[in-house]
Enzyme design. Structure first.
Site, mmCIF file in Angstrom:
data_model
loop_
_atom_site.group_PDB
_atom_site.id
_atom_site.type_symbol
_atom_site.label_atom_id
_atom_site.label_comp_id
_atom_site.label_asym_id
_atom_site.label_seq_id
_atom_site.Cartn_x
_atom_site.Cartn_y
_atom_site.Cartn_z
ATOM 1 C CD GLU A 22 70.050 114.184 -9.628
ATOM 2 O OE1 GLU A 22 69.964 114.175 -10.859
ATOM 3 O OE2 GLU A 22 71.135 114.260 -9.016
ATOM 4 C CG ASP A 37 72.724 112.922 -19.071
ATOM 5 O OD1 ASP A 37 71.502 113.163 -19.131
ATOM 6 O OD2 ASP A 37 73.325 112.677 -18.006
ATOM 7 C CG ASP A 62 75.589 115.289 -17.314
ATOM 8 O OD1 ASP A 62 75.170 114.646 -16.335
ATOM 9 O OD2 ASP A 62 75.129 116.405 -17.638
HETATM 10 O O1 KIV Z 1 74.271 111.820 -15.237
HETATM 11 C C1 KIV Z 1 73.658 111.064 -14.465
HETATM 12 O O2 KIV Z 1 74.212 110.122 -13.891
HETATM 13 C C2 KIV Z 1 72.247 111.323 -14.238
HETATM 14 C C3 KIV Z 1 71.565 110.502 -13.191
HETATM 15 C C4 KIV Z 1 71.841 111.079 -11.864
HETATM 16 C C5 KIV Z 1 70.123 110.365 -13.452
HETATM 17 O O3 KIV Z 1 71.693 112.180 -14.833
#
Ligand code: KIV
Length: 262
Positions: free
Chosen positions: A181, A83, A44
């Site tokens: 993260e 996601d 996301d």
């Molecule tokens: O949305 C994304 O890019 C993520 C990464 C930072 C793991 O969740």
């Protein structure tokens, strides 16, 4: 799908570090399909890098579905994780299982769910419905307001203990891996050491089982750079130069040539 699940199990059980990059469209996905990367994440983060929004919470379920479809078309041989957007699981009246099923139908092999207060119920429900789940703890952008902004996590013992507790809960629920993260590298090491499942770090140091980067960051396409990002290319400069060359050739009337005309 069965072949992909077997590949996921192979990667998890493997000795090698896991690589994951984000992707949001068909053309980049086609390139990644030819690469050696292990996993593609339809993140996301598209809110930031594709839509120019500051908040990942603004990504909608239809947007996630459409980008997952495009990536799955471009990278049929890769493991694709999509996601779970904020709108699909944390917003009032959201339907996490329905959202996950739509993302799986769009071509995702697994769903990543960020940690939030009600995430365990959501994750349990997805796993009970045979959906593979990747967890995500530490600096979780969907609930950044509860973490006091973009702050490094795992700075003191109680914060590390909290992260370890979350990680263990996710493992117990059946998550097949967890993104860590933006946290201190020794915190990420402690978490990785107590788990059987792999951790995939972003801004979490070298001790994680794998690493993930936002594709546009590693290609140098997104302005601004965080400490943990390494630019493996300076694509924004190359894009500018290529487009300037095109502009020049148009002005000079040297494009298109005879060979480029019907
Ligand atoms: O949305 C994304 O890019 C993520 C990464 C930072 C793991 O969740």
């Amino acid at each position: 799908m069965e072949k992909k699940e077997a590949r996921i199990r192979e990667i998890i059980a493997g000795e090698k570090k896991i690589s994951m990059v984000t992707c949001y469209d068909y053309s980049f996905a086609s390139s990644l399909n030819e690469s050696d990367v292990d996993i593609i994440l339809v993140g996301d983060s598209m809110a930031n890098v594709c839509l120019g929004l500051s908040d990942t919470k603004e990504v909608t379920v239809p947007e996630m579905i459409s980008h997952t479809l495009a990536v799955a078309k471009g990278a049929p041989d890769k493991i694709i994780v999509a996601d779970m957007p904020y709108a699909g699981c944390q917003k009032k009246n959201s339907q996490p299982l329905e959202t996950a099923k739509k993302l799986i139908r769009a071509g995702a092999d697994a769903i990543k769910v960020e940690w939030f207060r009600g995430c365990k119920k959501v994750i349990k429900n997805l796993i009970n419905n045979d959906i593979l789940v990747m967890g995500h703890i530490g600096l979780t952008p969907q609930t950044i307001h509860l973490l006091g902004g973009h702050k490094i996590q795992g700075k003191d013992k109680s914060s590390v203990d909290g992260l370890i507790k979350q990680a263990k809960q996710l493992e117990r629920l059946g998550a097949f891996s967890i993104v860590l993260e933006c946290m201190r590298k020794d915190a990420a090491k402690e978490i990785t050491d107590v788990l059987e499942i792999p951790t995939i770090g972003i801004g979490a140091g070298k001790h994680c089982t794998g690493q993930v980067l936002v594709l546009y960051d590693l290609l140098g396409l997104y302005p601004g750079k965080m400490k943990f990002v390494r630019r493996f290319l300076d694509l924004s400069v190359q894009v500018k130069n290529a487009v300037n060359s095109f502009n020049q050739e148009v002005k000079r009337e040297t494009f298109p040539s005879e060979g480029e005309s019907f």
